[in-house]
Write a protein that holds these residues in place. Structure first.
Motif, PDB file in Angstrom:
ATOM      1  N   HIS A  33     -24.503  -4.990   3.940  1.00 19.58           N
ATOM      2  CA  HIS A  33     -24.863  -4.124   3.632  1.00 19.58           C
ATOM      3  C   HIS A  33     -25.835  -3.587   1.817  1.00 19.58           C
ATOM      4  O   HIS A  33     -26.097  -4.939   1.239  1.00 19.58           O
ATOM      5  CB  HIS A  33     -23.188  -3.577   3.009  1.00 19.58           C
ATOM      6  CG  HIS A  33     -22.522  -4.569   2.582  1.00 19.58           C
ATOM      7  ND1 HIS A  33     -22.403  -4.393   0.519  1.00 19.58           N
ATOM      8  CD2 HIS A  33     -21.093  -5.103   2.110  1.00 19.58           C
ATOM      9  CE1 HIS A  33     -21.336  -5.096   0.436  1.00 19.58           C
ATOM     10  NE2 HIS A  33     -21.218  -6.193   1.287  1.00 19.58           N
ATOM     11  N   VAL A  70     -20.153   5.320   4.442  1.00 18.90           N
ATOM     12  CA  VAL A  70     -21.134   4.337   5.602  1.00 18.90           C
ATOM     13  C   VAL A  70     -20.936   5.804   7.047  1.00 18.90           C
ATOM     14  O   VAL A  70     -20.542   5.533   7.484  1.00 18.90           O
ATOM     15  CB  VAL A  70     -20.564   3.002   6.119  1.00 18.90           C
ATOM     16  CG1 VAL A  70     -21.381   2.975   7.230  1.00 18.90           C
ATOM     17  CG2 VAL A  70     -20.589   2.438   4.782  1.00 18.90           C
ATOM     18  N   TRP A  86     -24.490   6.043   3.308  1.00 19.83           N
ATOM     19  CA  TRP A  86     -25.749   5.138   3.472  1.00 19.83           C
ATOM     20  C   TRP A  86     -26.009   5.360   5.054  1.00 19.83           C
ATOM     21  O   TRP A  86     -24.916   5.519   5.957  1.00 19.83           O
ATOM     22  CB  TRP A  86     -25.475   3.100   3.733  1.00 19.83           C
ATOM     23  CG  TRP A  86     -26.209   2.597   4.413  1.00 19.83           C
ATOM     24  CD1 TRP A  86     -27.233   2.564   4.637  1.00 19.83           C
ATOM     25  CD2 TRP A  86     -25.125   1.148   5.052  1.00 19.83           C
ATOM     26  NE1 TRP A  86     -27.521   1.151   5.054  1.00 19.83           N
ATOM     27  CE2 TRP A  86     -26.518   0.879   5.412  1.00 19.83           C
ATOM     28  CE3 TRP A  86     -24.035   0.567   4.840  1.00 19.83           C
ATOM     29  CZ2 TRP A  86     -26.507  -0.746   6.019  1.00 19.83           C
ATOM     30  CZ3 TRP A  86     -23.971  -1.026   5.274  1.00 19.83           C
ATOM     31  CH2 TRP A  86     -25.258  -1.048   5.978  1.00 19.83           C
ATOM     32  N   ALA A  91     -26.880   1.300   9.046  1.00 18.16           N
ATOM     33  CA  ALA A  91     -25.327   1.773   8.708  1.00 18.16           C
ATOM     34  C   ALA A  91     -24.455   1.416  10.233  1.00 18.16           C
ATOM     35  O   ALA A  91     -23.309   1.215   9.947  1.00 18.16           O
ATOM     36  CB  ALA A  91     -25.033   2.875   8.510  1.00 18.16           C
ATOM     37  N   PHE A  94     -23.776  -1.772  11.404  1.00 15.91           N
ATOM     38  CA  PHE A  94     -22.672  -2.296  10.226  1.00 15.91           C
ATOM     39  C   PHE A  94     -21.646  -1.746  10.952  1.00 15.91           C
ATOM     40  O   PHE A  94     -20.285  -2.778  10.937  1.00 15.91           O
ATOM     41  CB  PHE A  94     -22.687  -1.575   8.801  1.00 15.91           C
ATOM     42  CG  PHE A  94     -21.812  -1.901   8.053  1.00 15.91           C
ATOM     43  CD1 PHE A  94     -21.487  -3.256   6.742  1.00 15.91           C
ATOM     44  CD2 PHE A  94     -20.564  -0.876   8.109  1.00 15.91           C
ATOM     45  CE1 PHE A  94     -20.365  -3.494   6.084  1.00 15.91           C
ATOM     46  CE2 PHE A  94     -19.920  -1.351   7.135  1.00 15.91           C
ATOM     47  CZ  PHE A  94     -19.257  -2.312   5.712  1.00 15.91           C
TER      48      PHE A  94
END
Length: 137
Positions: A33, A70, A86, A91, A94
């Motif tokens: 991240h 996120v 983000w 993102a 993630f």
């Protein structure tokens, strides 16, 4: 000769017929991240179709912990003022690496590892009282 069942084969067959479900796993480290991790922090993974997240953001911000937003799934959605979101393909990657099954997902993270997670059902209590006071049940 008696007929014995193969326990491993039975288990594999049973798992194979269950629907696959994404689940964030406690104790796992966060995937890569862009932020510098704090000792304890809250990560909110959400998408544009979560509806009104006002109460969720209010509860999260009231915790006093650093908050990471996120915004996954490539359609911009706002985070509260002062909380940078983000966004973009990284993102979304993630969120998928975490195996988030339902947005919004709220993750309580400590030392870069997932301490607790709520997927789609956060009621506003991060359970910090029991973490900060070992005498509490």
């Amino acid at each position: 000769m008696s007929r014995r069942r193969a326990p491993l084969l039975t288990l594999l067959l049973a798992v194979g017929v269950m629907p696959a479900q994404a689940r964030v796993r406690l104790g796992e480290p966060l995937p890569a991240h862009p932020w510098v991790s704090a000792g304890r922090e809250v990560v909110v993974v959400y998408s544009h179709d979560c509806g009104d997240l006002g109460a969720l953001w209010t509860a999260i911000l009231a915790s006093g912990l650093p908050v990471r937003a996120v915004n996954a799934e490539d359609i911009p959605a706002p985070a509260p003022t002062g909380v940078p979101a983000w966004r973009g393909a990284d993102a979304t990657a993630f969120a998928r690496t975490l195996r988030v099954g339902t947005y919004p997902a709220v993750l309580l993270v400590q030392g870069g590892r997932i301490l607790n997670a709520w997927e789609g059902t956060f009621a506003g209590d991060l359970g910090l009282a029991g973490l900060d006071d070992p005498g509490q049940p």
